[in-house]
Design a protein around this motif. Sequence first.
Motif, PDB file in Angstrom:
ATOM      1  N   PHE A   1      32.205  34.994  49.944  1.00 32.60           N
ATOM      2  CA  PHE A   1      33.841  34.828  50.083  1.00 32.60           C
ATOM      3  C   PHE A   1      34.658  35.631  49.446  1.00 32.60           C
ATOM      4  O   PHE A   1      35.665  36.300  49.864  1.00 32.60           O
ATOM      5  CB  PHE A   1      34.088  33.510  49.676  1.00 32.60           C
ATOM      6  N   SER A   2      34.199  35.729  48.096  1.00 28.80           N
ATOM      7  CA  SER A   2      35.170  36.760  47.194  1.00 28.80           C
ATOM      8  C   SER A   2      35.173  38.320  47.736  1.00 28.80           C
ATOM      9  O   SER A   2      35.924  39.015  47.604  1.00 28.80           O
ATOM     10  CB  SER A   2      34.800  36.644  45.654  1.00 28.80           C
ATOM     11  N   MET A   3      33.895  38.554  48.042  1.00 32.95           N
ATOM     12  CA  MET A   3      33.549  40.047  48.487  1.00 32.95           C
ATOM     13  C   MET A   3      34.638  40.244  49.881  1.00 32.95           C
ATOM     14  O   MET A   3      35.170  41.428  49.973  1.00 32.95           O
ATOM     15  CB  MET A   3      32.395  40.558  48.729  1.00 32.95           C
ATOM     16  N   VAL A   4      34.358  39.281  50.636  1.00 31.35           N
ATOM     17  CA  VAL A   4      35.080  39.445  52.067  1.00 31.35           C
ATOM     18  C   VAL A   4      36.643  39.410  51.880  1.00 31.35           C
ATOM     19  O   VAL A   4      37.356  40.153  52.236  1.00 31.35           O
ATOM     20  CB  VAL A   4      34.477  38.424  52.899  1.00 31.35           C
ATOM     21  N   LEU A   5      36.872  38.468  50.846  1.00 33.57           N
ATOM     22  CA  LEU A   5      38.486  38.185  50.559  1.00 33.57           C
ATOM     23  C   LEU A   5      39.166  39.658  49.878  1.00 33.57           C
ATOM     24  O   LEU A   5      40.228  40.293  50.273  1.00 33.57           O
ATOM     25  CB  LEU A   5      38.816  37.087  49.743  1.00 33.57           C
TER      26      LEU A   5
ATOM     27  N   SER B   1      19.106  23.200  41.874  1.00 37.43           N
ATOM     28  CA  SER B   1      18.795  24.748  41.614  1.00 37.43           C
ATOM     29  C   SER B   1      19.094  25.413  43.223  1.00 37.43           C
ATOM     30  O   SER B   1      19.659  26.586  42.914  1.00 37.43           O
ATOM     31  CB  SER B   1      17.727  25.095  40.897  1.00 37.43           C
ATOM     32  N   LYS B   2      18.387  24.804  44.207  1.00 39.31           N
ATOM     33  CA  LYS B   2      18.778  25.408  45.631  1.00 39.31           C
ATOM     34  C   LYS B   2      20.281  25.309  45.972  1.00 39.31           C
ATOM     35  O   LYS B   2      20.764  26.104  46.369  1.00 39.31           O
ATOM     36  CB  LYS B   2      17.754  24.610  46.468  1.00 39.31           C
ATOM     37  N   LYS B   3      20.870  24.122  45.401  1.00 37.10           N
ATOM     38  CA  LYS B   3      22.051  24.094  45.995  1.00 37.10           C
ATOM     39  C   LYS B   3      23.321  24.899  44.872  1.00 37.10           C
ATOM     40  O   LYS B   3      24.153  25.684  45.339  1.00 37.10           O
ATOM     41  CB  LYS B   3      22.626  22.489  45.475  1.00 37.10           C
ATOM     42  N   VAL B   4      22.616  25.212  43.848  1.00 41.57           N
ATOM     43  CA  VAL B   4      23.586  26.157  43.041  1.00 41.57           C
ATOM     44  C   VAL B   4      23.377  27.543  43.307  1.00 41.57           C
ATOM     45  O   VAL B   4      24.526  28.199  43.614  1.00 41.57           O
ATOM     46  CB  VAL B   4      23.035  26.118  41.398  1.00 41.57           C
ATOM     47  N   THR B   5      22.244  27.965  43.911  1.00 37.55           N
ATOM     48  CA  THR B   5      21.996  29.115  44.349  1.00 37.55           C
ATOM     49  C   THR B   5      22.851  29.506  45.754  1.00 37.55           C
ATOM     50  O   THR B   5      23.420  30.610  45.831  1.00 37.55           O
ATOM     51  CB  THR B   5      20.519  29.595  44.730  1.00 37.55           C
ATOM     52  N   LYS B   6      22.916  28.480  46.542  1.00 41.21           N
ATOM     53  CA  LYS B   6      23.522  28.594  47.660  1.00 41.21           C
ATOM     54  C   LYS B   6      24.872  28.639  47.583  1.00 41.21           C
ATOM     55  O   LYS B   6      25.704  29.445  48.046  1.00 41.21           O
ATOM     56  CB  LYS B   6      23.226  27.306  48.456  1.00 41.21           C
ATOM     57  N   THR B   7      25.605  27.988  46.490  1.00 41.50           N
ATOM     58  CA  THR B   7      26.939  28.054  46.258  1.00 41.50           C
ATOM     59  C   THR B   7      27.273  29.330  45.492  1.00 41.50           C
ATOM     60  O   THR B   7      28.349  29.847  45.974  1.00 41.50           O
ATOM     61  CB  THR B   7      27.187  26.806  45.190  1.00 41.50           C
ATOM     62  N   ILE B   8      26.465  29.952  44.596  1.00 39.25           N
ATOM     63  CA  ILE B   8      26.769  31.274  44.236  1.00 39.25           C
ATOM     64  C   ILE B   8      26.692  32.280  45.336  1.00 39.25           C
ATOM     65  O   ILE B   8      27.695  33.084  45.222  1.00 39.25           O
ATOM     66  CB  ILE B   8      25.451  31.693  43.149  1.00 39.25           C
ATOM     67  N   LYS B   9      25.838  31.909  46.256  1.00 39.18           N
ATOM     68  CA  LYS B   9      25.758  33.154  47.441  1.00 39.18           C
ATOM     69  C   LYS B   9      27.088  33.214  48.213  1.00 39.18           C
ATOM     70  O   LYS B   9      27.732  34.094  48.501  1.00 39.18           O
ATOM     71  CB  LYS B   9      24.285  32.900  47.975  1.00 39.18           C
TER      72      LYS B   9
ATOM     73  N   PHE C   1      37.613  42.707  50.169  1.00 35.62           N
ATOM     74  CA  PHE C   1      37.440  43.760  51.105  1.00 35.62           C
ATOM     75  C   PHE C   1      38.933  43.793  52.130  1.00 35.62           C
ATOM     76  O   PHE C   1      39.579  45.006  52.367  1.00 35.62           O
ATOM     77  CB  PHE C   1      36.344  43.659  52.068  1.00 35.62           C
ATOM     78  N   ILE C   2      39.305  42.501  52.422  1.00 42.81           N
ATOM     79  CA  ILE C   2      40.471  42.386  53.369  1.00 42.81           C
ATOM     80  C   ILE C   2      41.537  42.747  52.517  1.00 42.81           C
ATOM     81  O   ILE C   2      42.333  43.434  53.252  1.00 42.81           O
ATOM     82  CB  ILE C   2      40.314  40.952  53.961  1.00 42.81           C
ATOM     83  N   ALA C   3      41.831  42.326  51.667  1.00 40.48           N
ATOM     84  CA  ALA C   3      42.986  42.600  50.605  1.00 40.48           C
ATOM     85  C   ALA C   3      43.084  43.997  50.441  1.00 40.48           C
ATOM     86  O   ALA C   3      44.389  44.547  50.584  1.00 40.48           O
ATOM     87  CB  ALA C   3      42.978  41.943  49.326  1.00 40.48           C
ATOM     88  N   VAL C   4      42.157  44.729  50.112  1.00 44.67           N
ATOM     89  CA  VAL C   4      42.258  46.119  49.746  1.00 44.67           C
ATOM     90  C   VAL C   4      42.620  46.919  51.013  1.00 44.67           C
ATOM     91  O   VAL C   4      43.075  47.817  50.957  1.00 44.67           O
ATOM     92  CB  VAL C   4      40.747  46.631  49.074  1.00 44.67           C
ATOM     93  N   THR C   5      42.049  46.520  51.954  1.00 49.79           N
ATOM     94  CA  THR C   5      42.176  47.192  53.477  1.00 49.79           C
ATOM     95  C   THR C   5      43.496  47.167  53.579  1.00 49.79           C
ATOM     96  O   THR C   5      44.305  47.895  54.095  1.00 49.79           O
ATOM     97  CB  THR C   5      41.262  46.575  54.519  1.00 49.79           C
ATOM     98  N   LEU C   6      43.991  45.974  53.677  1.00 47.27           N
ATOM     99  CA  LEU C   6      45.463  45.609  53.844  1.00 47.27           C
ATOM    100  C   LEU C   6      46.504  46.394  52.973  1.00 47.27           C
ATOM    101  O   LEU C   6      47.598  46.879  53.202  1.00 47.27           O
ATOM    102  CB  LEU C   6      45.826  44.180  53.874  1.00 47.27           C
ATOM    103  N   ALA C   7      45.942  46.577  51.755  1.00 44.92           N
ATOM    104  CA  ALA C   7      46.711  47.304  50.838  1.00 44.92           C
ATOM    105  C   ALA C   7      46.760  48.856  50.921  1.00 44.92           C
ATOM    106  O   ALA C   7      47.869  49.554  50.917  1.00 44.92           O
ATOM    107  CB  ALA C   7      45.997  47.051  49.267  1.00 44.92           C
TER     108      ALA C   7
ATOM    109  N   ASN D   1      44.047  36.049  42.737  1.00 39.62           N
ATOM    110  CA  ASN D   1      43.901  34.900  41.660  1.00 39.62           C
ATOM    111  C   ASN D   1      43.638  33.727  42.784  1.00 39.62           C
ATOM    112  O   ASN D   1      42.845  32.829  42.294  1.00 39.62           O
ATOM    113  CB  ASN D   1      45.077  34.661  41.011  1.00 39.62           C
ATOM    114  N   ALA D   2      44.077  33.540  43.611  1.00 37.68           N
ATOM    115  CA  ALA D   2      43.999  32.567  44.677  1.00 37.68           C
ATOM    116  C   ALA D   2      42.309  32.372  44.959  1.00 37.68           C
ATOM    117  O   ALA D   2      41.664  31.200  45.072  1.00 37.68           O
ATOM    118  CB  ALA D   2      44.596  32.451  46.129  1.00 37.68           C
ATOM    119  N   GLY D   3      41.688  33.446  45.369  1.00 39.21           N
ATOM    120  CA  GLY D   3      40.302  33.634  45.644  1.00 39.21           C
ATOM    121  C   GLY D   3      39.529  33.297  44.507  1.00 39.21           C
ATOM    122  O   GLY D   3      38.601  32.552  44.725  1.00 39.21           O
TER     123      GLY D   3
END
Length: 89
Positions: free
Chosen positions: A43-47, A30-38, A49-55, A70-72
């Motif tokens: 990762f998805s938020m940063v990706l 459960s600790k590993k799952v929580t860490k993976t979710i975070k 954010f960068i994509a929207v900024t570049l757009a 989709n790659a993200g």
Amino acid sequence: MVGSDIAIDAADIALIRDDIKCILHLLSLSKKVTKTIKLNLTFSMVLNFIAVTLAILGILKPVIGALVHNAGSVMVILNSALLLNWKDK
């Protein structure tokens, strides 16, 4: 429903076997799952954010932006799939 079925439905965790050693594995997992979710959320938020900024700047075209999104998503799924082979140390 039988009483045990109601208890299983109401419980957060239900042990199938009498061996309580698996509780330690469950807590580690459960600790590993929580860490993976975070990590996946970060990762998805940063990706995105960068994509929207570049757009906004006109650097990233809509088709490429869709491919990046989709790659993200695929990266998040692959990272989550690593949990299937996870073994406690």
